[in-house]
Design a protein around this motif. Structure first.
Motif, short mmCIF file in Angstrom:
data_model
loop_
_atom_site.label_atom_id
_atom_site.label_comp_id
_atom_site.label_asym_id
_atom_site.label_seq_id
_atom_site.Cartn_x
_atom_site.Cartn_y
_atom_site.Cartn_z
N SER A 199 3.49 0.77 2.89
CA SER A 199 3.27 -0.16 3.77
C SER A 199 3.28 -1.62 3.09
O SER A 199 2.57 -1.77 2.27
CB SER A 199 2.20 -0.05 4.61
OG SER A 199 1.78 -0.79 5.57
N THR A 222 0.82 -1.27 0.04
CA THR A 222 -0.07 0.09 0.07
C THR A 222 0.83 1.16 -0.14
O THR A 222 1.58 1.52 0.99
CB THR A 222 -0.87 -0.05 1.31
OG1 THR A 222 -1.51 -1.01 1.36
CG2 THR A 222 -1.79 1.18 1.08
N THR A 246 1.30 4.87 0.79
CA THR A 246 0.57 5.69 1.40
C THR A 246 0.46 7.23 0.93
O THR A 246 1.08 7.44 -0.25
CB THR A 246 0.93 5.87 2.92
OG1 THR A 246 2.33 6.45 2.99
CG2 THR A 246 0.85 4.51 3.67
#
Length: 166
Positions: A120, A102, A104
């Motif tokens: 992440s 992911t 961010t």
């Protein structure tokens, strides 16, 4: 065997090198043009236009100086920092991290270095936070969600879309 897709290809590195050279050339040409303009104004100065030519010389130097400073700080320095970062990613020891990636919205800047975005990675061992250069963020987003990341010093150096099942 997995094949790594690097975030900085050799073409990207040569593009950064060309950007660095072009920015240097623009700065030098602008400074030389300002110098030539001021020397020309000084040569053409008479008692009738001395005040006007002095003001013109000051304005030319101030404007040219600010443009050169801006280009050196926000174009040349960032390109050099990114080129150095790309070199570090190519030459460093790589480790692999597999999982759901992911990207961010958290963006940061290291003083006198690159801007980066936090990434992440979630897998069975937990969540790990990595960094990716902000200029390569879109490339990583487009790669997909489940990836094998190749990491150098906490920065994503490349990825592979095929994740081995363990």
């Amino acid at each position: 065997m997995n094949k790594m897709t690097p975030l900085y290809s050799p073409e990207d590195c040569s593009r950064l090198d060309r950007k660095i050279q072009a920015t240097r050339a623009v700065c030098c040409c602008l400074a030389a043009a300002a110098l030539i303009a001021c020397v020309t104004l000084c040569v053409l100065t008479s008692s009738a236009n001395a005040g006007r030519n002095e003001l013109a010389c000051v304005a030319i130097w101030v404007l040219a100086g600010w443009v050169v400073l801006y280009l050196r700080r926000f174009t040349l320095k960032e390109a050099r920092d990114e080129r150095q970062h790309a070199e570090m990613l190519h030459s460093g020891d790589k480790e692999t991290v597999r999982g759901r990636v992911t990207v961010t919205k958290e963006r940061m800047r290291i003083v006198n270095s690159i801007r980066f975005t936090l990434v992440s990675v979630e897998n069975e061992q937990g969540t790990r936070r990595l960094r990716v250069c902000s200029s390569r963020e879109k490339k990583l987003r487009a790669a997909g969600e489940t990836l094998t990341l190749y990491v150098v010093n906490g920065y994503v150096a490349g990825y592979d879309c095929k994740v081995k099942s363990e």
